[in-house]
Scaffold this motif. Structure first.
Motif, PDB file in Angstrom:
ATOM      1  N   GLU A  21       0.830  -1.200   0.000  1.00 16.21           N
ATOM      2  CA  GLU A  21       0.000   0.000   0.000  1.00 16.21           C
ATOM      3  C   GLU A  21       0.870   1.258   0.000  1.00 16.21           C
ATOM      4  N   SER A  22       1.958   1.239   0.739  1.00 15.43           N
ATOM      5  CA  SER A  22       2.821   2.421   0.781  1.00 15.43           C
ATOM      6  C   SER A  22       3.480   2.664  -0.567  1.00 15.43           C
ATOM      7  N   GLN A  23       3.865   1.590  -1.257  1.00 12.90           N
ATOM      8  CA  GLN A  23       4.506   1.745  -2.568  1.00 12.90           C
ATOM      9  C   GLN A  23       3.546   2.341  -3.583  1.00 12.90           C
ATOM     10  N   ILE A  24       2.323   1.783  -3.684  1.00 14.73           N
ATOM     11  CA  ILE A  24       1.391   2.308  -4.681  1.00 14.73           C
ATOM     12  C   ILE A  24       0.907   3.699  -4.274  1.00 14.73           C
ATOM     13  N   GLY A  25       0.832   3.959  -2.979  1.00 14.23           N
ATOM     14  CA  GLY A  25       0.483   5.303  -2.528  1.00 14.23           C
ATOM     15  C   GLY A  25       1.514   6.327  -2.978  1.00 14.23           C
ATOM     16  N   ALA A  26       2.796   5.947  -2.935  1.00 16.72           N
ATOM     17  CA  ALA A  26       3.853   6.854  -3.388  1.00 16.72           C
ATOM     18  C   ALA A  26       3.782   7.071  -4.893  1.00 16.72           C
ATOM     19  N   VAL A  27       3.473   6.009  -5.641  1.00 21.16           N
ATOM     20  CA  VAL A  27       3.314   6.143  -7.098  1.00 21.16           C
ATOM     21  C   VAL A  27       2.162   7.089  -7.418  1.00 21.16           C
ATOM     22  N   ILE A  28       1.054   6.927  -6.728  1.00 20.49           N
ATOM     23  CA  ILE A  28      -0.106   7.776  -6.986  1.00 20.49           C
ATOM     24  C   ILE A  28       0.207   9.231  -6.658  1.00 20.49           C
ATOM     25  N   THR A  29       0.954   9.458  -5.603  1.00 18.19           N
ATOM     26  CA  THR A  29       1.396  10.826  -5.298  1.00 18.19           C
ATOM     27  C   THR A  29       2.216  11.397  -6.446  1.00 18.19           C
ATOM     28  N   GLN A  30       3.106  10.588  -7.009  1.00 22.84           N
ATOM     29  CA  GLN A  30       3.929  11.021  -8.147  1.00 22.84           C
ATOM     30  C   GLN A  30       3.055  11.355  -9.358  1.00 22.84           C
ATOM     31  N   LEU A  31       2.062  10.512  -9.627  1.00 23.85           N
ATOM     32  CA  LEU A  31       1.167  10.769 -10.755  1.00 23.85           C
ATOM     33  C   LEU A  31       0.336  12.029 -10.526  1.00 23.85           C
ATOM     34  N   ARG A  32      -0.121  12.223  -9.305  1.00 22.76           N
ATOM     35  CA  ARG A  32      -0.895  13.424  -8.995  1.00 22.76           C
ATOM     36  C   ARG A  32      -0.033  14.686  -9.105  1.00 22.76           C
ATOM     37  N   GLN A  33       1.221  14.580  -8.732  1.00 22.98           N
ATOM     38  CA  GLN A  33       2.120  15.730  -8.865  1.00 22.98           C
ATOM     39  C   GLN A  33       2.335  16.077 -10.335  1.00 22.98           C
ATOM     40  N   ALA A  34       2.431  15.053 -11.183  1.00 20.23           N
ATOM     41  CA  ALA A  34       2.545  15.308 -12.616  1.00 20.23           C
ATOM     42  C   ALA A  34       1.282  15.984 -13.142  1.00 20.23           C
ATOM     43  N   GLN A  35       0.121  15.509 -12.689  1.00 21.09           N
ATOM     44  CA  GLN A  35      -1.136  16.107 -13.128  1.00 21.09           C
ATOM     45  C   GLN A  35      -1.250  17.562 -12.674  1.00 21.09           C
ATOM     46  N   ALA A  36      -0.682  17.890 -11.529  1.00 18.83           N
ATOM     47  CA  ALA A  36      -0.736  19.271 -11.025  1.00 18.83           C
ATOM     48  C   ALA A  36      -0.016  20.241 -11.964  1.00 18.83           C
ATOM     49  N   GLN A  37       0.899  19.713 -12.788  1.00 19.66           N
ATOM     50  CA  GLN A  37       1.623  20.544 -13.753  1.00 19.66           C
ATOM     51  C   GLN A  37       0.916  20.605 -15.107  1.00 19.66           C
ATOM     52  N   SER A  38      -0.200  19.882 -15.222  1.00 21.15           N
ATOM     53  CA  SER A  38      -0.926  19.804 -16.481  1.00 21.15           C
ATOM     54  C   SER A  38      -1.795  21.038 -16.688  1.00 21.15           C
ATOM     55  N   PRO A  39      -2.037  21.420 -17.936  1.00 19.79           N
ATOM     56  CA  PRO A  39      -2.990  22.501 -18.199  1.00 19.79           C
ATOM     57  C   PRO A  39      -4.440  22.080 -17.985  1.00 19.79           C
TER      58      PRO A  39
END
Length: 355
Positions: free
Chosen positions: A67-85
């Motif tokens: 759970e901690s590993q996939i939670g960290a991946v999801i955080t990374q994906l959300r951070q990428a989305q935060a840079q999206s238009p």
């Protein structure tokens, strides 16, 4: 700009009419769910997300070690989305049906068949929906590709052999599916009813992932048994419906359901009144072997009225190929622009209501 889509307003007749408007590529990307192999999302996927060219990501068992590993991946994906238009949450999804089909450990532990056989099946389905929602939300996911609403015809057949059906009685499936949907969505995770119009009659050997499947049921049988659980799920506000890759000659003898405007437009949207998001099953399925490349399948699914395209081959280039094909078909006029914007609008409204 995509807020205009949520409001149902038309956007632009040409891609360059307003420099602030989404590009054709960005509009196409709003219909693509990506996948990847292993525990780490590739840089190419992150680039697509940052560029506003992805609707979401589907996760499989091979993507999750804890759970901690996939939670960290999801955080990374959300951070990428935060840079999206595109200022909307990603759709972050998996198959957490219960029983044998779970990508995360934990709830729902019971399979659908076990729920159907429980002393209080509605209470068990409600608990499973709540458990699934809390479990997925706990790691940052916001869509579950469940519940299965298939009504199994024979014990041990394709859907029953993995205990993925609540019952062989459509009324029971309707009641339990509604309970699961309601409870899970109350926990903040969108539910997906599948596999419309139904895989409950498929034999153990009839797997659409492996090859073509034809289910020669009458129209009256399809509607009275296979489709019967869907009105209850729709009334409960189910956010997504996944359409199967089987062919149903009584509805459309020439195309699998997810490539059929008759099944999607007339049956699901017209007859049953579903106004939410339609999502394909895996675009690489063996049942689509006669329907060309990834790009050709993507365009055919869009033409049929499918909103989200599930690129589940665990390879980000598959999603990119689908997006390229949609971009070219949209820019070239093969895909109706008003219908395309309407599909993106439904997806955008779904995303806007999730975390």
């Amino acid at each position: 700009m995509l807020s205009l889509l949520v409001a149902g307003l038309s956007i632009l007749p040409t891609a360059q009419a307003d420099p602030a408007a989404p590009s054709w590529r960005q509009l196409a990307g709003q219909r693509i769910v990506y996948s990847y192999s292993g525990l780490t999302p590739p840089d190419s996927l992150l680039r697509h997300i940052r560029a506003g060219e992805a609707a979401g990501v589907i996760f499989f068992g091979e993507n999750i070690s804890s759970e901690s590993q996939i939670g960290a991946v999801i955080t990374q994906l959300r951070q990428a989305q935060a840079q999206s238009p595109i200022h909307l949450p990603l759709l972050l999804m998996t198959d957490q049906e219960g029983g044998l089909v779970r990508r995360l450990p934990g709830e729902p532990v019971l399979s659908e068949k076990q729920i159907g056989q429980a002393a209080d099946p509605v209470a068990a389905a409600t608990a499973a929906g709540t458990g699934a929602g809390r479990n997925l939300a706990g790691v940052g996911m916001n869509v579950n590709l469940g519940p299965v609403l298939d009504v199994y015809y024979q014990a041990g057949n394709f859907i029953d052999q993995y205990q993925r059906s609540y019952s062989n009685d459509p009324g029971t499936v309707a009641a339990l599916g509604r309970a699961f949907v309601t409870a899970q969505q109350a926990a903040g995770v969108a539910a997906t009813a599948k596999h419309f119009p139904g895989l409950g009659s498929a034999t153990a050997a009839q797997d659409t992932d492996a090859g073509p499947v034809t289910l020669a049921l009458s129209r009256s049988q399809l509607r009275s048994v296979d489709e019967a659980p869907y009105p209850a799920a729709i009334a409960a506000g189910v956010k997504l419906v996944m359409v199967s890759w089987a062919t149903y000659p009584a509805l459309d003898p020439n195309r699998p359901a997810g490539l059929s405007p008759t099944v999607v437009g007339r049956e699901l949207r017209g007859r049953l009144g579903f106004t939410g998001v339609t999502v394909t099953d895996a675009l690489e399925a063996g049942s689509l072997g006669a329907f060309g490349t990834t790009g050709q399948r993507a365009v055919a699914a869009a033409l049929a009225g499918m909103d989200l395209l599930l690129c589940a081959a665990r390879d980000a280039t598959q999603g990119a190929d689908a997006a390229t094909a949609l971009t070219n078909a949209l820019a070239g006029g093969q895909l109706d622009r008003a219908a395309f914007h309407a599909a993106v609008g439904r997806i955008s409204a779904l995303r806007a209501g999730l975390r």
